[in-house]
Motif scaffolding. Structure first.
Motif, mmCIF file in Angstrom:
data_model
loop_
_atom_site.group_PDB
_atom_site.id
_atom_site.type_symbol
_atom_site.label_atom_id
_atom_site.label_comp_id
_atom_site.label_asym_id
_atom_site.label_seq_id
_atom_site.Cartn_x
_atom_site.Cartn_y
_atom_site.Cartn_z
ATOM 1 N N GLN A 23 67.231 65.600 33.830
ATOM 2 C CA GLN A 23 66.623 64.965 34.996
ATOM 3 C C GLN A 23 66.579 63.436 34.917
ATOM 4 O OE1 GLN A 23 65.758 66.793 37.726
ATOM 5 N NE2 GLN A 23 66.629 68.494 36.561
ATOM 6 N N GLY A 24 66.999 62.887 33.790
ATOM 7 C CA GLY A 24 66.980 61.437 33.635
ATOM 8 C C GLY A 24 65.578 60.853 33.506
ATOM 9 N N VAL A 25 64.663 61.630 32.939
ATOM 10 C CA VAL A 25 63.282 61.177 32.750
ATOM 11 C C VAL A 25 63.120 60.704 31.308
ATOM 12 C CG1 VAL A 25 60.847 61.867 32.812
ATOM 13 C CG2 VAL A 25 62.454 62.829 34.473
ATOM 14 N N PRO A 26 62.585 59.497 31.097
ATOM 15 C CA PRO A 26 62.408 59.006 29.732
ATOM 16 C C PRO A 26 61.410 59.850 28.938
ATOM 17 C CG PRO A 26 61.784 57.327 31.362
ATOM 18 C CD PRO A 26 62.141 58.562 32.099
ATOM 19 N N ILE A 27 61.617 59.870 27.656
ATOM 20 C CA ILE A 27 60.766 60.622 26.728
ATOM 21 C C ILE A 27 60.028 59.618 25.836
ATOM 22 C CG2 ILE A 27 60.755 62.342 24.874
ATOM 23 C CD1 ILE A 27 61.907 63.627 27.245
ATOM 24 N N VAL A 28 58.757 59.909 25.540
ATOM 25 C CA VAL A 28 58.003 59.122 24.563
ATOM 26 C C VAL A 28 57.470 60.065 23.490
ATOM 27 C CG1 VAL A 28 57.350 57.264 26.163
ATOM 28 C CG2 VAL A 28 55.860 59.249 25.905
ATOM 29 N N ALA A 29 57.228 59.529 22.316
ATOM 30 C CA ALA A 29 56.647 60.296 21.212
ATOM 31 C C ALA A 29 55.232 59.783 20.987
ATOM 32 C CB ALA A 29 57.478 60.125 19.947
ATOM 33 N N THR A 30 54.264 60.699 21.032
ATOM 34 C CA THR A 30 52.874 60.285 20.864
ATOM 35 C C THR A 30 52.211 61.068 19.741
ATOM 36 O OG1 THR A 30 51.978 61.878 22.452
ATOM 37 C CG2 THR A 30 52.697 59.739 23.327
ATOM 38 N N ASN A 31 51.030 60.610 19.385
ATOM 39 C CA ASN A 31 50.281 61.221 18.299
ATOM 40 C C ASN A 31 48.865 61.483 18.778
ATOM 41 O OD1 ASN A 31 49.849 62.103 15.652
ATOM 42 N ND2 ASN A 31 49.073 60.117 15.024
ATOM 43 N N PHE A 72 61.806 54.664 20.557
ATOM 44 C CA PHE A 72 62.083 53.371 21.182
ATOM 45 C C PHE A 72 61.231 53.198 22.443
ATOM 46 C CE2 PHE A 72 64.434 50.680 24.149
ATOM 47 C CZ PHE A 72 64.593 49.538 23.370
ATOM 48 N N ASN A 73 61.198 54.237 23.287
ATOM 49 C CA ASN A 73 60.414 54.174 24.522
ATOM 50 C C ASN A 73 58.924 54.033 24.242
ATOM 51 O OD1 ASN A 73 62.728 54.424 26.069
ATOM 52 N ND2 ASN A 73 62.533 56.643 26.256
ATOM 53 N N THR A 74 58.453 54.655 23.180
ATOM 54 C CA THR A 74 57.051 54.529 22.798
ATOM 55 C C THR A 74 56.730 53.081 22.458
ATOM 56 O OG1 THR A 74 57.015 56.804 21.997
ATOM 57 C CG2 THR A 74 55.273 55.341 21.191
ATOM 58 N N GLY A 75 57.659 52.411 21.784
ATOM 59 C CA GLY A 75 57.478 50.990 21.476
ATOM 60 C C GLY A 75 57.388 50.145 22.739
ATOM 61 N N ILE A 76 58.190 50.486 23.740
ATOM 62 C CA ILE A 76 58.137 49.760 25.016
ATOM 63 C C ILE A 76 56.766 49.934 25.662
ATOM 64 C CG2 ILE A 76 59.048 49.697 27.367
ATOM 65 C CD1 ILE A 76 61.799 50.379 26.164
ATOM 66 N N VAL A 77 56.273 51.173 25.683
ATOM 67 C CA VAL A 77 54.955 51.434 26.269
ATOM 68 C C VAL A 77 53.875 50.674 25.494
ATOM 69 C CG1 VAL A 77 53.208 53.207 26.726
ATOM 70 C CG2 VAL A 77 55.616 53.668 27.231
ATOM 71 N N ALA A 78 53.952 50.696 24.180
ATOM 72 C CA ALA A 78 52.958 49.987 23.361
ATOM 73 C C ALA A 78 52.977 48.491 23.660
ATOM 74 C CB ALA A 78 53.221 50.245 21.882
ATOM 75 N N ASP A 79 54.164 47.927 23.839
ATOM 76 C CA ASP A 79 54.269 46.491 24.149
ATOM 77 C C ASP A 79 53.653 46.150 25.501
ATOM 78 O OD1 ASP A 79 55.504 46.031 21.737
ATOM 79 O OD2 ASP A 79 57.538 45.989 22.580
ATOM 80 N N LEU A 80 53.611 47.111 26.413
ATOM 81 C CA LEU A 80 53.032 46.883 27.736
ATOM 82 C C LEU A 80 51.500 46.950 27.726
ATOM 83 C CD1 LEU A 80 55.499 48.986 29.900
ATOM 84 C CD2 LEU A 80 55.357 46.489 29.770
ATOM 85 N N CYS A 81 50.939 47.504 26.656
ATOM 86 C CA CYS A 81 49.483 47.638 26.564
ATOM 87 C C CYS A 81 48.858 46.320 26.135
ATOM 88 C CB CYS A 81 49.108 48.728 25.562
ATOM 89 S SG CYS A 81 49.669 50.362 26.058
ATOM 90 N N ASN A 82 47.738 45.994 26.728
ATOM 91 C CA ASN A 82 47.024 44.768 26.400
ATOM 92 C C ASN A 82 45.594 45.150 26.046
ATOM 93 O OD1 ASN A 82 46.169 42.167 26.091
ATOM 94 N ND2 ASN A 82 46.111 41.696 28.258
#
Length: 108
Positions: A28-36, A75-85
């Protein structure tokens, strides 16, 4: 933006779901993130037979090892983390000092 979330707390069912999510994300072309899923900072020394899940904080290297089959998710998880403030004052606990009245202290 929508992402599909991979979680691995050591449960066999999660690994099956993660495999299906990887396929779905690719199709479906949906990005995946890995979380804990973190419930405590340090791994517990004893885990009861009923509680086989691993809900402790994991380091980036532990996450990389756990999700080595999904580098794009890392990689996508890193992008999400960088967007967090988030700005948490050092040395100041943000933990509750008491339990809600509906929670029995012996159950906590």
């Amino acid at each position: 933006s929508v992402c599909l979330e991979l979680i691995d707390n050591g449960l066999p069912e999660q690994r099956k779901v993660n495999a299906a999510l990887l396929r779905l994300g690719k199709e479906q072309g949906v990005p995946i993130v890995a979380t804990n899923d973190v419930h405590y900072i340090e791994p517990r020394e004893e885990i009861s037979k009923e509680d086989v899940s691993e809900l402790h904080f994991r380091t980036p290297s532990e996450m990389a090892q756990l999700f080595c089959y999904a580098p794009a998710a890392l990689f996508n998880t890193g992008i999400v983390a960088d967007l967090c403030n988030v700005d948490l004052p050092a040395g100041k606990s943000r933990m509750r000092s008491h339990l809600p009245s509906e929670v029995n202290a012996q159950d906590a």
